[in-house]
Every structure is written in structure tokens, then in C-alpha cells.
Enzyme design. Structure first.
Site, PDB file in Angstrom:
ATOM      1  N   CYS A   2       5.316   3.008  -8.159  1.00 14.72           N
ATOM      2  CA  CYS A   2       6.580   2.684  -7.485  1.00 14.72           C
ATOM      3  C   CYS A   2       6.489   2.923  -5.991  1.00 14.72           C
ATOM      4  O   CYS A   2       5.886   3.893  -5.534  1.00 14.72           O
ATOM      5  CB  CYS A   2       7.708   3.548  -8.036  1.00 14.72           C
ATOM      6  SG  CYS A   2       7.939   3.332  -9.792  1.00 14.72           S
ATOM      7  N   ARG A  27       0.220  -1.323  -3.916  1.00 13.03           N
ATOM      8  CA  ARG A  27       0.211  -0.171  -4.828  1.00 13.03           C
ATOM      9  C   ARG A  27       0.395  -0.595  -6.278  1.00 13.03           C
ATOM     10  O   ARG A  27       0.175   0.206  -7.178  1.00 13.03           O
ATOM     11  CB  ARG A  27       1.357   0.781  -4.462  1.00 13.03           C
ATOM     12  CG  ARG A  27       1.204   1.401  -3.098  1.00 13.03           C
ATOM     13  CD  ARG A  27       2.502   2.054  -2.673  1.00 13.03           C
ATOM     14  NE  ARG A  27       2.815   3.191  -3.510  1.00 13.03           N
ATOM     15  CZ  ARG A  27       2.629   4.450  -3.163  1.00 13.03           C
ATOM     16  NH1 ARG A  27       2.126   4.725  -2.000  1.00 13.03           N
ATOM     17  NH2 ARG A  27       2.943   5.430  -3.973  1.00 13.03           N
ATOM     18  N   TRP A  75       7.039   0.217 -10.933  1.00 16.40           N
ATOM     19  CA  TRP A  75       5.924   0.121 -11.884  1.00 16.40           C
ATOM     20  C   TRP A  75       6.445   0.811 -13.142  1.00 16.40           C
ATOM     21  O   TRP A  75       6.612   2.031 -13.156  1.00 16.40           O
ATOM     22  CB  TRP A  75       4.693   0.826 -11.315  1.00 16.40           C
ATOM     23  CG  TRP A  75       3.444   0.611 -12.099  1.00 16.40           C
ATOM     24  CD1 TRP A  75       2.577  -0.434 -11.990  1.00 16.40           C
ATOM     25  CD2 TRP A  75       2.890   1.488 -13.094  1.00 16.40           C
ATOM     26  NE1 TRP A  75       1.532  -0.280 -12.860  1.00 16.40           N
ATOM     27  CE2 TRP A  75       1.694   0.890 -13.556  1.00 16.40           C
ATOM     28  CE3 TRP A  75       3.279   2.701 -13.652  1.00 16.40           C
ATOM     29  CZ2 TRP A  75       0.887   1.466 -14.532  1.00 16.40           C
ATOM     30  CZ3 TRP A  75       2.480   3.281 -14.629  1.00 16.40           C
ATOM     31  CH2 TRP A  75       1.303   2.658 -15.055  1.00 16.40           C
ATOM     32  N   ASN A  99      10.899   7.483  -7.793  1.00 17.47           N
ATOM     33  CA  ASN A  99       9.474   7.356  -8.101  1.00 17.47           C
ATOM     34  C   ASN A  99       9.065   8.605  -8.867  1.00 17.47           C
ATOM     35  O   ASN A  99       9.250   9.711  -8.361  1.00 17.47           O
ATOM     36  CB  ASN A  99       8.691   7.252  -6.770  1.00 17.47           C
ATOM     37  CG  ASN A  99       7.196   7.192  -6.980  1.00 17.47           C
ATOM     38  OD1 ASN A  99       6.729   7.083  -8.109  1.00 17.47           O
ATOM     39  ND2 ASN A  99       6.431   7.272  -5.900  1.00 17.47           N
ATOM     40  N   GLY A 100       8.569   8.455 -10.084  1.00 16.81           N
ATOM     41  CA  GLY A 100       8.146   9.624 -10.859  1.00 16.81           C
ATOM     42  C   GLY A 100       8.699   9.560 -12.267  1.00 16.81           C
ATOM     43  O   GLY A 100       9.122   8.495 -12.730  1.00 16.81           O
ATOM     44  N   GLU A 479     -19.015   3.146 -13.026  1.00 18.70           N
ATOM     45  CA  GLU A 479     -18.151   2.546 -12.003  1.00 18.70           C
ATOM     46  C   GLU A 479     -18.226   1.013 -12.062  1.00 18.70           C
ATOM     47  O   GLU A 479     -17.208   0.328 -11.912  1.00 18.70           O
ATOM     48  CB  GLU A 479     -18.557   3.087 -10.618  1.00 18.70           C
ATOM     49  CG  GLU A 479     -17.975   2.382  -9.410  1.00 18.70           C
ATOM     50  CD  GLU A 479     -16.442   2.389  -9.323  1.00 18.70           C
ATOM     51  OE1 GLU A 479     -15.792   3.077 -10.118  1.00 18.70           O
ATOM     52  OE2 GLU A 479     -15.914   1.658  -8.471  1.00 18.70           O
ATOM     53  N   LYS A 483     -14.967  -1.413 -12.611  1.00 17.62           N
ATOM     54  CA  LYS A 483     -14.586  -2.456 -11.647  1.00 17.62           C
ATOM     55  C   LYS A 483     -14.421  -3.789 -12.351  1.00 17.62           C
ATOM     56  O   LYS A 483     -13.456  -4.504 -12.136  1.00 17.62           O
ATOM     57  CB  LYS A 483     -15.682  -2.536 -10.573  1.00 17.62           C
ATOM     58  CG  LYS A 483     -15.260  -2.841  -9.210  1.00 17.62           C
ATOM     59  CD  LYS A 483     -14.683  -1.693  -8.403  1.00 17.62           C
ATOM     60  CE  LYS A 483     -13.690  -0.833  -9.085  1.00 17.62           C
ATOM     61  NZ  LYS A 483     -13.400   0.416  -8.501  1.00 17.62           N
ATOM     62  N   GLU A 486     -11.279  -3.927 -14.599  1.00 17.39           N
ATOM     63  CA  GLU A 486     -10.049  -3.918 -13.796  1.00 17.39           C
ATOM     64  C   GLU A 486      -9.694  -5.293 -13.256  1.00 17.39           C
ATOM     65  O   GLU A 486      -8.544  -5.702 -13.305  1.00 17.39           O
ATOM     66  CB  GLU A 486     -10.252  -3.038 -12.550  1.00 17.39           C
ATOM     67  CG  GLU A 486     -10.034  -1.590 -12.733  1.00 17.39           C
ATOM     68  CD  GLU A 486     -10.207  -0.878 -11.413  1.00 17.39           C
ATOM     69  OE1 GLU A 486      -9.216  -0.349 -10.920  1.00 17.39           O
ATOM     70  OE2 GLU A 486     -11.325  -0.865 -10.851  1.00 17.39           O
ATOM     71  N   HIS A 502     -27.770   4.666 -29.813  1.00 14.72           N
ATOM     72  CA  HIS A 502     -27.064   5.627 -30.669  1.00 14.72           C
ATOM     73  C   HIS A 502     -25.723   5.086 -31.151  1.00 14.72           C
ATOM     74  O   HIS A 502     -24.810   5.857 -31.444  1.00 14.72           O
ATOM     75  CB  HIS A 502     -26.882   6.957 -29.930  1.00 14.72           C
ATOM     76  CG  HIS A 502     -28.188   7.616 -29.614  1.00 14.72           C
ATOM     77  ND1 HIS A 502     -28.968   8.217 -30.566  1.00 14.72           N
ATOM     78  CD2 HIS A 502     -28.880   7.700 -28.456  1.00 14.72           C
ATOM     79  CE1 HIS A 502     -30.085   8.669 -30.015  1.00 14.72           C
ATOM     80  NE2 HIS A 502     -30.055   8.365 -28.728  1.00 14.72           N
ATOM     81  N   LYS A 601      -2.075   1.175  -7.308  1.00 14.36           N
ATOM     82  CA  LYS A 601      -3.067   1.722  -6.380  1.00 14.36           C
ATOM     83  C   LYS A 601      -3.010   3.239  -6.344  1.00 14.36           C
ATOM     84  O   LYS A 601      -4.016   3.907  -6.259  1.00 14.36           O
ATOM     85  CB  LYS A 601      -2.809   1.139  -4.981  1.00 14.36           C
ATOM     86  CG  LYS A 601      -3.786   1.578  -3.918  1.00 14.36           C
ATOM     87  CD  LYS A 601      -5.145   0.961  -4.128  1.00 14.36           C
ATOM     88  CE  LYS A 601      -6.184   1.471  -3.155  1.00 14.36           C
ATOM     89  NZ  LYS A 601      -7.544   1.216  -3.655  1.00 14.36           N
TER      90      LYS A 601
HETATM   91  C1  F6R Z   1     -10.260   2.030  -9.656  1.00 17.88           C
HETATM   92  C2  F6R Z   1      -9.243   2.812  -8.999  1.00 17.88           C
HETATM   93  C3  F6R Z   1      -8.672   3.978  -9.711  1.00 17.88           C
HETATM   94  C4  F6R Z   1      -8.565   5.168  -8.736  1.00 17.88           C
HETATM   95  C5  F6R Z   1      -7.857   6.350  -9.400  1.00 17.88           C
HETATM   96  C6  F6R Z   1      -7.790   7.554  -8.489  1.00 17.88           C
HETATM   97  O1  F6R Z   1     -10.690   0.974  -8.870  1.00 17.88           O
HETATM   98  O2  F6R Z   1      -8.867   2.525  -7.895  1.00 17.88           O
HETATM   99  O3  F6R Z   1      -9.410   4.318 -10.831  1.00 17.88           O
HETATM  100  O4  F6R Z   1      -9.847   5.526  -8.331  1.00 17.88           O
HETATM  101  O5  F6R Z   1      -6.560   5.968  -9.755  1.00 17.88           O
HETATM  102  O6  F6R Z   1      -7.102   7.274  -7.312  1.00 17.88           O
HETATM  103  P1  F6R Z   1      -7.249   8.173  -6.034  1.00 17.88           P
HETATM  104  O7  F6R Z   1      -8.632   8.031  -5.530  1.00 17.88           O
HETATM  105  O8  F6R Z   1      -6.223   7.640  -5.085  1.00 17.88           O
HETATM  106  O9  F6R Z   1      -6.963   9.582  -6.461  1.00 17.88           O
END
Ligand code: F6R
Length: 606
Positions: A2, A27, A75, A99-100, A479, A483, A486, A502, A601
Site C-alpha cells: 500500500c 510498489r 495491495w 497501510n498495514g 536468485e 527472478k 516473478e 535426490h 516492491k
Molecule cells: C525479488 C524482490 C523481493 C525482495 C524482498 C525483500 O525480486 O524484490 O524478494 O527482495 O521483498 O525486500 P527488501 O530488500 O526491500 O527488504
């Protein structure tokens, strides 16, 4: 997650709030709304499911002239995605954004229903609005907010406006909230993200938890702060902000993600300069004196995988034990943390709820806390004893790219600072040369985009993807898979190369792709693992040493890299290939790359 923006000023309030909300689109959100007070002191509210553009269209033929407004991008957590559940929520002439999460919303709602209230939405947020409305029968709005806030549990930030009061009230607990002013222009603002205030405010304020922020055109200062007992509070910090900073734009790139991928070589160079030759050297010196007996790293998502990279640096180079854990697990598992150890938290936003909770847990356990963080002034930054900024600049693409690289590299500089050779000029020169080589090699990979794009075109429509790697490349496999899922919405998993047999190998057939990272270390063993996949008709995309003819021959697609001289930094180099592969696979799939569905985000709820 949010986004909140509130504004009070001479005119054009709704436009300023909408511009702020636009900046917060990155975000992640699924509906938006705005409430404003018109010249007759009446609150008007408009909300719309979907993109902010829908709200803008809805407002097109409306008279939005106003000096006070609040806006929100939602969100969804409690209640489906629809116009009614969108914020702001209103009752009579009172309107609010949130927000929360209010964890005791259900029980509070029951009490309010008994008082005779009815609820329009399914949200927990509306419960707080109604509570405040009920409390206002016997006290002013500011007091009602403070009283109500003491009765809710969970982490939240709220912003209120009232038609008659023509003021804004805001409060937070472990959820992001900043205020801003431009005193010459009489603007006062509040937001969940300082980015929304860029260019409008020339001073930013960071209130602590449970501080009531009061924005009013009647005060010369425009903003005042109050403690829970109603007395003026000093529990906030503030800093001057340049109004010259341009909000980020994509330049010639089709997506922010691609722009951010391309920024990495430059950022890598300047990070090293900052810590070795620039203002950052003082911070690095201070950290070098920490000498912990163990690091407890906690983080989420990509930052967690960066934490695995940092663990490899610190354990491999400094031989200091390091645990890397998911923040959502560490915070609840009663971790064993002893004197002399250090809590290390990695975060791009510095606002991730679980990571913040781990930092608070470590403070309770009495150990020093250190962050590797991107956003200066974020909650994590303010909460930690020490901070090393990763200096990635604004990251707009929801899928984190440059922040990962900068987190890893800052971790390498941290490990250098902890080393006995830290003061040795030659050792410093050697590391700086290695970082510079990494940047050059990254530039070479960036020059091969079309080759990677062609491979992406061949494989983007397959059934599933395994990213594999051993040892220092294992976090890169994890990672890489994150990516891809996502942004391309395909099933992908990261595995240690030796682990596929395994269990997961049962999934391998001619429609499954193995993106295999084959570094110089343990190469033969990794190649044997690829053979096992190949024998079961899996499609092999290998990323390995450019001169390895054998690997090239056995692979369906081969991306040859020059690992020479990079040594422990090579995972950050390989990761760039994975980022480009994911980007182009998503592009062929036609997904919303910068704002993937369901993602936020900055994850400010647990
Ligand atoms: C993946 C991504 C998320 C963030 C995670 C932590 O591309 O962006 O997995 O890495 O939500 O966010 P931060 O780094 O802001 O604590």
C-alpha cells in the site's frame, strides 16, 4: 505494498496526491482512491479497482479543487480486490487511509457492531476508522486517534482528514511514514515513501512509532508532532531534501528493469570508489572495528539470497561463522544469539516488516545491529547501530536486480573491512582492481544482450526450469529462479547441482530446462550433474567458462563467460546473465515486467 500520500497546501492538492501515487505505483497495488475536502468543507471520495489510470479517468470530469487531500494505492490483505474495499474509507465527514494489518480487527469490529455501527467493507482498516469515529463523540480527532491507536495490535500507518478540521493527522507503528514540508510554498505532505515527496518537499521528517503527526496550515511550521500523552514530541528526525532531484525515468529503455540491469557496472565501480576513496571510508573503518564472533544475517527474498552470497564471503575470507536465515523464520524461532555476535540485516527498501522485526529481536537480545541497506533514512537504517549503504539508487522495477549486486558487493567490502589486511594498501588496490574487472566483464555481458535474448526466445515456452549451481553459485541459482518466476510467471526452482538426483530429477523430460551455472570451481562435478539431466532428455542451457569446448558440446545452448581473475566476485557476474535471460523470457511471454501481478516492491506486512 500500500502507498499513502496526503497533502495540504494552497491549491491543487488532488493533483499533487495523484502525482505522488503515480510515483508509488512501483510498489505494487491493485486499486487506488482519493478523498479531498471541497470549499464547503465536504469530503469527496473516489476509488477504483485496478490501475491508477482508472482512478484518473474517473476524476476527469469532476471538480477536484481542493487544498487538502489523501490518496492510497491498495495491495489487498483483508478483503477482495474491489472498489468498496479500496481506500480511503469514510464515515460522515471523516476519511482515512491505512497501510498495514490490524491483528485484533475482528474482536474490535464485534464491539463496534454492538455499539450500533455497520461496516461497508471487509477490511480491517475500516475498523480503525469507525473506532476513531466512536471515540470522537467524547474527544477531539487527534486524541481519538492516539487513544484508538493504543488499542490495536499489529503494524500500521494511518492518515486521517476531517471536513471541518481541515487538517491532516498521521500516525505509525513499524510501518513506513514520512512527512515533508515546503515552507516557502506552504505545502505539507505525508507519505509511506519519501519518493512521493521528491520535488515538492524541501524538508523531510521521520516520525518514530506512536508519534502523532499533525499537518496544519494554521501553524507556521506546518507540521507538529505529539507523544501519546498529547505533549509536543521530539521523537522525530528531519533532513533537508533537494527539490532538484528528478524522479527516475526509464530513459530510452523499454522497462525500468532493463535500465536497472544496465546500470549495474557503473554502480559497482562507484560503490568501490565511495568506500575506498570517498565519504564511505569512515563507515567501513568503523565496521572494521566490530570484530564479531558470529554474524546472524536475516533478510527476505532476493535480499536473503544476497545474504547467502555475503555469508560465503565472510566465512570464506574472514572465517567468521555466519548464519543466513529468512527473516520470517528467524523472528519466531527463538534464535540462539550470544554476546559479541552481530545481527546483520539486508534490505533494499529498509521497510520490510519481517526484516525490521529481526532487527528489533536482536536489539532485545542485546547484540549490535548492522544493515546493508539501500534507502538512507528508512526504518531499518534508523534502527541499526551501524549501516553500510549499498548505493543502488532508486530501484523502480519490482523485481530486484541492481540491489542484489550492490548488496553482494557491499558484503564483500564488509568482509574486507573485517580483515586484518584492511589497512594494507596493496590488498586494497588488489580488491579495487578485481571490482573494476567485474564491472568491465559486466559491460561485456551487457554487450551480448542479443545472444541471450535469442536463447530466451528458444526456451521461454517450456514446461519448467531448474537453475542449478554449486557452492558460491548456489545462491545465484536460487536468485535466478526467483527472478524468472516473478516476472515470467513460469515455474522455476533453484537447486544445488548435486541435489537434483535426490528427488527433483523425477520431473526431468524433454520439456524441462536446466539452466546450469558452471563456474571454474568444482567444474567436473557440476558437469557430471548436467550429464544426469541430459541423459533424461532435459534441455541444457549452460553458463560456463568460455573455453570449455566439452561443456559447449554437451549443452543445447551455451553462454561462455570469462571467469579469469574474478574469483569470489564471479557469482555477481553470472547473475547478470540470469537477469537478462529472465527479462527476455518475460518479454516474450508479454508479462507486465516492471509491475508483475500480485507483487509489491516493499513488503510492509508480515
Ligand atoms: C525479488 C524482490 C523481493 C525482495 C524482498 C525483500 O525480486 O524484490 O524478494 O527482495 O521483498 O525486500 P527488501 O530488500 O526491500 O527488504
Amino acid at each position: 505494498m500500500c502507498g499513502i500520500v496526503g497533502h495540504l497546501g494552497p491549491m491543487g492538492s488532488v493533483d499533487i496526491v495523484l502525482e505522488g501515487l503515480k510515483r508509488l505505483e512501483y510498489r505494487g497495488y491493485d486499486s487506488s482512491g482519493v478523498s479531498f475536502i471541497n470549499e464547503n468543507g465536504i469530503i469527496n471520495t473516489f476509488k477504483k479497482e485496478g490501475k491508477l489510470e482508472n482512478l484518473v479517468q474517473l476524476l476527469e470530469d469532476k471538480d477536484t479543487a481542493s487544498m487538502i487531500s489523501i490518496g492510497h494505492t491498495r495491495w489487498a490483505t483483508h478483503g477482495g480486490v474491489n472498489d468498496t474495499n479500496s481506500h480511503p474509507h469514510s464515515i460522515e465527514n471523516l476519511s482515512m487511509v491505512h497501510n498495514g494489518i490490524i491483528e485484533n480487527a475482528d474482536i474490535l469490529r464485534e464491539g463496534l457492531i454492538k455499539e450500533g455501527y455497520t461496516f461497508k467493507s471487509e477490511t480491517d482498516s475500516e475498523v480503525f476508522l469507525i473506532m476513531v469515529h466512536s471515540l470522537m463523540k467524547s474527544m477531539p480527532l487527534g486524541e481519538a486517534i492516539l487513544k484508538g491507536f493504543s488499542q490495536i495490535s499489529g503494524n500500521s500507518a494511518f492518515v486521517f482528514i476531517h471536513g471541518e478540521e481541515k487538517e491532516i493527522y498521521a500516525i505509525r507503528k513499524s510501518a513506513p511514514l514520512v512527512c515533508g514540508t515546503h515552507s516557502a510554498n506552504s505545502h505539507a505532505l505525508v507519505s509511506s515513501d519519501a519518493y512521493a515527496l521528491v520535488g515538492v518537499a524541501d524538508r523531510i521528517y521521520f516520525p518514530e512509532d506512536n508519534v502523532l503527526c499533525h499537518l496544519s496550515g494554521k501553524n507556521k511550521e506546518l507540521i507538529s508532532f505529539y507523544d501519546t500523552d498529547g505533549r509536543p514530541s521530539k521523537r522525530y528526525t528531519s533532513k533537508v531534501q533537494s527539490t532538484q532531484i528528478d524522479p527516475s525515468d526509464k530513459g530510452d529503455y523499454e522497462h525500468f528493469m532493463l535500465k536497472e540491469i544496465n546500470e549495474q557496472s557503473g554502480l559497482v565501480r562507484s560503490l568501490c570508489q565511495y568506500y575506498f576513496e570517498g565519504d564511505g571510508s569512515t563507515f567501513l573503518n568503523d565496521i572494521g572495528k566490530l570484530r564479531p564472533s558470529k554474524f546472524h544475517i536475516s533478510a527476505c527474498g532476493t535480499a536473503y539470497y544476497a545474504g547467502l552470497v555475503v555469508k560465503n564471503f565472510i566465512e570464506g575470507i574472514n572465517r567468521i561463522p555466519c548464519s543466513t536465515e529468512l527473516a520470517s523464520e528467524f523472528r519466531y524461532r527463538n534464535p540462539i544469539v550470544n554476546d559479541g555476535e552481530v545481527g546483520l540485516f539486508i534490505s533494499q527498501s529498509g521497510e520490510t516488516a519481517d526484516t525490521l522485526a529481526c532487527q528489533e529481536e536482536c536489539v532485545k537480545l542485546g547484540v549490535k545491529t548492522l544493515s546493508l541497506v539501500n534507502v538512507e533514512g528508512s526504518s531499518l537504517y534508523r534502527g541499526c547501530d551501524h549501516n553500510l549503504l549499498i548505493r543502488a539508487g532508486m530501484e523502480i522495477g519490482v523485481a530486484s536486480t541492481k540491489a542484489f549486486t550492490q548488496m553482494g558487493l557491499t558484503g564483500r567490502l564488509l568482509s574486507f573491512a573485517l580483515n586484518e589486511k584492511y589497512t594494507d594498501k596493496e590488498a586494497r588496490r588488489e580488491l579495487a582492481a578485481k571490482v573494476s574487472l567485474l564491472a568491465d566483464r559486466m559491460d561485456e555481458v551487457l554487450g551480448r544482450e542479443s545472444e541471450i535474448k535469442a536463447i530466451a526466445e528458444e526456451i521461454y515456452n517450456k514446461k519448467g526450469y531448474f537453475f542449478t549451481g554449486r557452492n558460491i553459485y548456489f545462491p545465484i541459482a536460487l536468485e535466478g529462479a526467483l527472478k524468472l518466476k516473478e516476472i515470467a510467471y513460469v515455474h522455476a526452482e533453484g537447486y544445488a547441482s548435486g541435489e537434483l538426483k535426490h528427488g527433483p530429477i523425477a520431473l526431468i523430460d524433454e520439456e524441462m530446462v536446466n539452466i546450469a551455472i558452471v563456474g571454474p570451481e568444482l567444474k567436473d562435478k557440476t558437469v557430471s550433474n548436467i550429464q544426469e539431466i541430459k541423459a533424461r532428455k532435459g534441455i541444457i542451457v549452460s553458463i560456463g567458462p568460455e573455453d570449455d569446448k566439452n561443456l559447449k558440446k554437451m549443452s543445447d545452448y551455451f553462454i561462455g563467460l570469462n571467469f579469469d581473475g574474478l574469483e569470489e566476485l564471479s557469482p555477481l557476474y553470472v547473475n547478470l546473465v540470469n537477469q537478462l535471460l529472465s527479462y527476455y523470457m518475460a518479454k516474450f511471454k508479454g508479462t507486465d515486467i516492471d509491475k508483475p501481478r500480485n507483487l509489491a516492491k516493499s513488503v510492509t506486512v508480515e
